[in-house]
Design a protein around this motif. Sequence first.
Motif, short mmCIF file in Angstrom:
data_model
loop_
_atom_site.label_atom_id
_atom_site.label_comp_id
_atom_site.label_asym_id
_atom_site.label_seq_id
_atom_site.Cartn_x
_atom_site.Cartn_y
_atom_site.Cartn_z
N LEU A 217 15.23 -25.33 83.48
CA LEU A 217 14.50 -25.67 84.70
C LEU A 217 13.07 -26.06 84.33
O LEU A 217 12.34 -25.27 83.74
CB LEU A 217 14.49 -24.49 85.66
CG LEU A 217 13.68 -24.65 86.96
CD1 LEU A 217 14.20 -25.82 87.78
CD2 LEU A 217 13.72 -23.35 87.77
N ARG A 218 12.71 -27.31 84.67
CA ARG A 218 11.37 -27.81 84.32
C ARG A 218 10.58 -28.06 85.60
O ARG A 218 10.98 -28.88 86.43
CB ARG A 218 11.49 -29.09 83.50
CG ARG A 218 12.17 -28.85 82.15
CD ARG A 218 12.16 -30.12 81.29
NE ARG A 218 12.71 -29.85 79.96
CZ ARG A 218 13.98 -30.00 79.64
NH1 ARG A 218 14.83 -30.45 80.55
NH2 ARG A 218 14.41 -29.72 78.42
N LEU A 219 9.45 -27.38 85.72
CA LEU A 219 8.61 -27.48 86.90
C LEU A 219 7.15 -27.69 86.52
O LEU A 219 6.24 -27.43 87.31
CB LEU A 219 8.74 -26.20 87.74
CG LEU A 219 10.08 -26.02 88.47
CD1 LEU A 219 10.30 -24.57 88.85
CD2 LEU A 219 10.14 -26.91 89.70
N GLN A 220 6.91 -28.16 85.31
CA GLN A 220 5.53 -28.37 84.87
C GLN A 220 4.87 -29.49 85.66
O GLN A 220 5.52 -30.33 86.25
CB GLN A 220 5.47 -28.67 83.36
CG GLN A 220 6.11 -29.97 82.92
CD GLN A 220 7.56 -29.80 82.52
OE1 GLN A 220 8.24 -28.91 83.01
NE2 GLN A 220 8.02 -30.65 81.60
N ARG A 221 3.55 -29.45 85.69
CA ARG A 221 2.72 -30.47 86.35
C ARG A 221 3.05 -30.61 87.84
O ARG A 221 3.25 -31.71 88.35
CB ARG A 221 2.84 -31.81 85.62
CG ARG A 221 2.29 -31.75 84.20
CD ARG A 221 2.20 -33.10 83.55
NE ARG A 221 1.70 -32.99 82.18
CZ ARG A 221 0.41 -32.91 81.82
NH1 ARG A 221 -0.52 -32.94 82.76
NH2 ARG A 221 0.06 -32.81 80.56
N ASN A 222 3.14 -29.46 88.50
CA ASN A 222 3.21 -29.44 89.95
C ASN A 222 1.95 -28.74 90.48
O ASN A 222 0.92 -28.76 89.80
CB ASN A 222 4.49 -28.74 90.41
CG ASN A 222 5.69 -29.68 90.42
OD1 ASN A 222 5.86 -30.45 91.36
ND2 ASN A 222 6.51 -29.65 89.37
N GLN A 223 2.03 -28.14 91.63
CA GLN A 223 0.89 -27.44 92.22
C GLN A 223 1.28 -26.02 92.61
O GLN A 223 0.85 -25.49 93.64
CB GLN A 223 0.37 -28.21 93.44
CG GLN A 223 -0.08 -29.64 93.11
CD GLN A 223 -0.43 -30.45 94.33
OE1 GLN A 223 -0.73 -29.91 95.39
NE2 GLN A 223 -0.40 -31.77 94.19
N LEU A 224 2.09 -25.39 91.76
CA LEU A 224 2.58 -24.06 92.05
C LEU A 224 1.44 -23.05 92.02
O LEU A 224 0.69 -22.97 91.04
CB LEU A 224 3.66 -23.65 91.05
CG LEU A 224 4.93 -24.52 91.01
CD1 LEU A 224 5.86 -24.05 89.92
CD2 LEU A 224 5.64 -24.50 92.36
N HIS B 59 1.01 -26.36 83.31
CA HIS B 59 0.16 -27.25 84.11
C HIS B 59 0.37 -27.05 85.61
O HIS B 59 0.65 -27.97 86.36
CB HIS B 59 0.41 -28.72 83.72
CG HIS B 59 -0.08 -29.06 82.35
ND1 HIS B 59 -1.38 -29.40 82.07
CD2 HIS B 59 0.57 -29.11 81.17
CE1 HIS B 59 -1.52 -29.65 80.78
NE2 HIS B 59 -0.35 -29.48 80.20
N ASN B 60 0.29 -25.78 86.02
CA ASN B 60 0.27 -25.46 87.43
C ASN B 60 -1.01 -24.66 87.72
O ASN B 60 -1.99 -24.77 86.98
CB ASN B 60 1.54 -24.70 87.82
CG ASN B 60 2.72 -25.63 88.06
OD1 ASN B 60 2.80 -26.29 89.09
ND2 ASN B 60 3.63 -25.72 87.09
N ARG B 61 -1.01 -23.86 88.79
CA ARG B 61 -2.21 -23.11 89.17
C ARG B 61 -1.92 -21.62 89.30
O ARG B 61 -2.47 -20.93 90.15
CB ARG B 61 -2.77 -23.67 90.47
CG ARG B 61 -3.15 -25.15 90.38
CD ARG B 61 -3.71 -25.66 91.70
NE ARG B 61 -4.08 -27.07 91.61
CZ ARG B 61 -4.61 -27.76 92.62
NH1 ARG B 61 -4.84 -27.17 93.78
NH2 ARG B 61 -4.91 -29.04 92.46
#
Length: 576
Positions: free
Chosen positions: A429-436, A457-459
């Motif tokens: 599962l890849r969720l990098q570079r979002n705004q989590l 690369h989220n928050r």
Amino acid sequence: MRLSLLLLLLLLPGPSPALGMEEDASFPHLGESSQPPPRACPPRCSCPRADTVDCDGLELRVFPDNITRAAQHLSLQNNQLQELPYNELSRLSDLRTLNLHNNLISSEGLPDEAFESLTQLQHIYVAHNRLSVAPQFLPRSLRVADLAANEVTEIFPLTFGEKPALRSVYLHNNQLSNAGLPPDAFRGSEAVATLSLSSNRLSYVPPSLPPSLERLHLQNNIISKVPRGALSRQTHLRELYLQHNQLTDSGLDATTFSKLHRLEYLDLSHNQLATVPAGLPHTLAVLHLGRNRIRWVEAARLRGMRGLRYLLLQHNQLGATGLPARALRPLRGLHTLHLYGNGLDRMPQALPRHLRSLVLPHNHVTMLGARDLAATPGLAELNLAYNHLASARVHRRAFRRLRALRSLDLAGNQLTQLPAGLPASLNTLRLQRNQLRVLEPEPLAGLDQLQELSLAHNRLRVGDIGPGTWHELPALQVLDLSHNELSFVPPDLPEALEELHLQGNRISHVGPEAFISTPRLRALFLRANRLHMTSISPEAFLGLPHLRMVDTTGNPEQVLVRLPPMVPRRPRSVGA
């Protein structure tokens, strides 16, 4: 399987400069025989058998003398020969393999009569030399001819003509134009199965190609047209490579490919096509149309192609209406659909039921509805990275039917929370570079097969990670939390974890119990944080017997790291 070979060819630029050498099964390997070397052998060369002379890589500038007349296999590759003396070569009438690959031989150094007496010659390799024209006469006995990577501008009628046993011809990486290929270049050679003319200067597909062809390489030319009937006799053709040319719609017609009743692989990528060509064979298994200018896929062009397994349409100009539902539905055998780098603003409709891989990054998809993926329950890979998906527009039941999904890539979107209803079958599962900004256990519940999770690369802050979140991931081996806003190592990480990425955060201290829950940890990345010389507790790694790498570069000070002693491997019992 054949399709595995065809897939590999998708990732390659074309035949290697010495591709023809792969078909030579006749040149023996050194050490193949225990017989003592024959007495007559050229200085510094090797003669492992009475019929074999190997002078490979000896910096020879002159053709060696004292070669036995009984030689059947002669290798002179990787030397500095500039010419072949006729009187020396004419003695070797039993020669079957002649390897001259990677020398300095020019056409002037290769006299026309050089091969007159070599009536048994089957394999000749002259790739990577300085030939400006092909030899006018090659032996009738020839089976494989490799003249690749020279400067050849002209082929003669008897270079490859009148060779009934000829199977493979390699002419890629030369300077051949259509004027340099006579219309009868292959007359009398009715067994040629492989012909490579890639990386030349051809402006159209040559006529009078051998009807026996099974593989034809024409990529990296300046071809803008396939003349009518140019491929009408090639009914045995299985692989056709036309990528990296200048083909437009007007350079093809409905009959161009219509006679190729055995064609399985067709590569038309990197051209200037605006539509899918008409008259495509129903036998195709792989159709590569990437890097063209296609705006719309006409349904009729793909009708009847039930055996198509891989359809590649990446980097075209497909917009909102470019992929009508009826265009893909007939492709009942479709396994992989590549659509990345287009302008699609929603998921393609009516996808083939047996689709296994849907690759759709770098489009403009803004929403994922409850039924957008309902027709593809067998999907194993879904890549929607770098679109415009927001959490509010991803339906909670969007992934409900995907019970076979192994890999889900949602990187580079606008998600503020994890999607609901993720399939229990997920492995990656890849969720990098979002705004989590928050990580709760509920969306991860049931993901007991997940082995790799990227949240880079989220928050995220440590306080944003809900209690029990990591307990939902018992199989997790790789966790990437790099480039977030973590101030310390998150507690209670999964026990199976082997690789942990924490670089680019705000970590200033690593306590003695930071990794107490991860005894299998092997690699730890802590670079570019706020660590100082004594920020890491000496006891932090005591319970990590498998730890072999800790990266702390790019911190304000050099960090002292003491790795635990290596665990000795237990000896394997006999028969285990």
